[in-house]
Design an enzyme around this catalytic site. Structure first.
Site, PDB file in Angstrom:
ATOM      1  CG  MET A 144     -10.907  -3.615   8.720  1.00 43.98           C
ATOM      2  SD  MET A 144      -9.511  -4.733   8.361  1.00 43.98           S
ATOM      3  CE  MET A 144      -9.186  -5.350   9.977  1.00 43.98           C
ATOM      4  N   GLY A 145     -11.159  -0.071   6.562  1.00 50.54           N
ATOM      5  CA  GLY A 145     -10.799   0.872   5.364  1.00 50.54           C
ATOM      6  C   GLY A 145      -9.629   2.066   5.862  1.00 50.54           C
ATOM      7  NE  ARG A 146      -4.746   3.238   9.759  1.00 52.21           N
ATOM      8  CZ  ARG A 146      -4.300   2.907  10.873  1.00 52.21           C
ATOM      9  NH1 ARG A 146      -4.718   1.608  11.278  1.00 52.21           N
ATOM     10  NH2 ARG A 146      -3.939   3.446  11.777  1.00 52.21           N
ATOM     11  NE  ARG A 175     -32.092  -7.964  18.070  1.00 50.94           N
ATOM     12  CZ  ARG A 175     -31.622  -9.099  18.683  1.00 50.94           C
ATOM     13  NH1 ARG A 175     -31.103  -9.954  17.749  1.00 50.94           N
ATOM     14  NH2 ARG A 175     -32.168  -9.396  19.853  1.00 50.94           N
ATOM     15  CG  HIS A 215      -7.993  -8.968  10.824  1.00 44.73           C
ATOM     16  ND1 HIS A 215      -8.344  -8.175  11.944  1.00 44.73           N
ATOM     17  CD2 HIS A 215      -6.799  -8.145  10.437  1.00 44.73           C
ATOM     18  CE1 HIS A 215      -7.263  -7.414  12.288  1.00 44.73           C
ATOM     19  NE2 HIS A 215      -6.304  -7.353  11.339  1.00 44.73           N
ATOM     20  N   GLY A 252       0.905  -1.217  -0.062  1.00 48.23           N
ATOM     21  CA  GLY A 252       0.024  -0.059   0.046  1.00 48.23           C
ATOM     22  C   GLY A 252       0.906   1.306  -0.032  1.00 48.23           C
ATOM     23  CG  ASP A 257      -7.197   0.406   3.815  1.00 50.79           C
ATOM     24  OD1 ASP A 257      -8.005  -0.370   4.275  1.00 50.79           O
ATOM     25  OD2 ASP A 257      -6.323   0.637   4.450  1.00 50.79           O
ATOM     26  CD  GLN A 317     -13.934  -5.497   6.463  1.00 53.89           C
ATOM     27  OE1 GLN A 317     -14.321  -4.338   5.921  1.00 53.89           O
ATOM     28  NE2 GLN A 317     -13.570  -5.647   7.926  1.00 53.89           N
TER      29      GLN A 317
HETATM   30  O1  F6P Z   1      -4.879  -1.173   5.594  1.00 53.90           O
HETATM   31  C1  F6P Z   1      -5.525  -2.378   5.612  1.00 53.90           C
HETATM   32  C2  F6P Z   1      -6.077  -2.718   6.987  1.00 53.90           C
HETATM   33  O2  F6P Z   1      -6.692  -3.818   6.944  1.00 53.90           O
HETATM   34  C3  F6P Z   1      -7.052  -1.396   7.614  1.00 53.90           C
HETATM   35  O3  F6P Z   1      -8.209  -1.318   6.773  1.00 53.90           O
HETATM   36  C4  F6P Z   1      -7.055  -1.892   9.017  1.00 53.90           C
HETATM   37  O4  F6P Z   1      -7.254  -0.435   9.774  1.00 53.90           O
HETATM   38  C5  F6P Z   1      -5.857  -2.314   9.284  1.00 53.90           C
HETATM   39  O5  F6P Z   1      -4.918  -2.707   8.100  1.00 53.90           O
HETATM   40  C6  F6P Z   1      -5.527  -3.282  10.308  1.00 53.90           C
HETATM   41  O6  F6P Z   1      -4.424  -3.798  10.646  1.00 53.90           O
HETATM   42  P1  F6P Z   1      -3.850  -4.877  11.494  1.00 53.90           P
HETATM   43  O7  F6P Z   1      -3.821  -6.088  10.509  1.00 53.90           O
HETATM   44  O8  F6P Z   1      -2.495  -4.466  12.020  1.00 53.90           O
HETATM   45  O9  F6P Z   1      -4.910  -5.281  12.531  1.00 53.90           O
END
Ligand code: F6P
Length: 360
Positions: A184-186, A177, A284, A116, A142, A286
């Site tokens: 995720m996505g940072r 509900r 994870h 990345g 991301d 994802q």
């Molecule tokens: O950059 C990819 C990513 O999966 C982000 O979406 C997420 O915030 C981060 O990495 C998670 O990192 P780690 O594997 O260290 O928990």
């Protein structure tokens, strides 16, 4: 066939689905088309710090079984910046020269680095310092590397998040509900907005667009008044609290982990309106599992293009996907162009057109 070369390949940063498709394409094209040797370097640049370096020869028959496998057959790490490498005594040491020496010890003519924006920036600095012949391939769920429309791993992550919404749909309706899915996505909301539209979310929250708890509650109440007994919310991990605080799981300075915004929203909603909420953090999941056909396709395209760049001795470049074509740009340009979701862009307009609450 051109000049005989020995090239290295490594994966760096967080793993994702589709990395093995890239490795496979590189090996097939380099070995079968050009007659080169490919060395797979283990554990990202850390494999080049070890003596002897952690590398072994890759051949088509070795990489073929991994095409459909998630993760990376080479291993990776998203920790340990070699310019400030954490040592056992707590100090930080510049170990960049060890990596450059590792490249030389292996007798490499060129290196393909799959990473990345963070990893590409580190690799470029190493390449400049050591005069290494580097070609980059963008990967990240991301999808925030701005010069490419697609990065390896994004499509699979969106498919998984969409499937999660599809599944939550039924249980949400059965129990009346509000289901909150944290993805995720940072710092970018690409996964949330893409999966949110594809999976029929009612509320999509992304870091690029501010929201209010009141706005969210209004959107839920409007649905209730329209006779809809449930609500699907998808929220990107980097969305902040209403007061603008980021929600994190720890305070690791190098790689602080985002997480918890779903629970925050759940509490806020329950305290203001009559709604039962549940939170799912996809995490994870994802990043794992079988890569989608598109990730394999882009992976194969990027792998072949990266090898061709080396054949042409065009270094310091990153392959990209633009307007249905593979192209390349300088690594510097790739690092400079970070791409968040455009609040005026097509996907935001589409979501608004579907009457999805996105914020105010
Ligand atoms: O950059 C990819 C990513 O999966 C982000 O979406 C997420 O915030 C981060 O990495 C998670 O990192 P780690 O594997 O260290 O928990």
């Amino acid at each position: 066939m051109g000049t005989q070369k020995r090239i290295g390949i490594l994966t760096s940063g967080g793993d994702c689905a589709g990395l093995n498709a890239v490795i496979r394409a590189v090996v097939h094209h380099a070995v079968n088309t050009y007659g080169w040797e490919v060395l797979g370097i283990r554990q990202a640049t850390q494999g080049l710090m070890v003596r002897p370096p952690l590398a072994s020869s890759l051949t088509p028959d070795k990489v073929d079984p991994f095409l459909t496998a998630g993760g990376t057959m080479l291993g990776t790490t998203n920790k340990g910046n070699p310019f400030a490498f954490p040592m056992p005594d707590g100090s930080l040491r510049d170990r960049s020269h060890e990596i450059i020496e590792g490249y030389r010890l292996l007798g490499l003519d060129a290196l393909i680095g799959i990473g990345g924006d963070g990893s590409l920036a580190i690799l470029q600095r190493l390449a400049q310092q050591g005069n290494l012949n580097l070609v980059g391939i963008p990967k990240t769920i991301d999808n925030d590397v701005g010069v490419t429309e697609l990065s390896i791993g994004f499509d699979t992550a969106v498919s998984i998040a969409t499937e999660a919404l599809d599944r939550l749909h039924f249980t949400a309706a059965s129990h009346s509900r509000v289901m909150i899915l944290e993805v995720m996505g940072r710092d970018a909301g690409h996964i949330a907005i893409s999966a949110g539209i594809a999976g029929g979310a009612d509320i999509i929250l992304i870091p690029e667009i501010p929201y209010t708890i009141n706005g969210i509650c209004q959107a839920i109440k409007q649905r209730q008044e329209a006779g809809k007994n449930y609500c699907l919310v998808i929220v990107a991990e980097a969305v902040r609290t209403e007061a603008g605080e980021s929600v994190t799981l720890d305070s690791d300075v190098e790689q602080c982990r985002l997480g918890g915004i779903g629970q925050y929203l759940s509490k806020q909603i329950c305290s203001r309106i009559d709604a039962e909420t549940r939170v799912t953090v996809l995490g994870h999941i994802q990043r794992g599992g079988t890569p989608s056909p598109l990730d394999r396709l882009i992976g194969a395209t990027f792998g072949v293009a990266a090898v061709d760049l080396i054949a042409e001795e065009k270094y310091d470049r990153v392959v990209t996907w633009q307007n249905r074509h593979v192209r390349s740009v300088s690594i510097r340009e790739a690092i400079l162009h970070y791409a968040a979701v455009n609040p005026e862009g097509t996907l935001v307009k589409t979501a608004r057109g579907l009457n999805i609450y996105l914020g105010d």
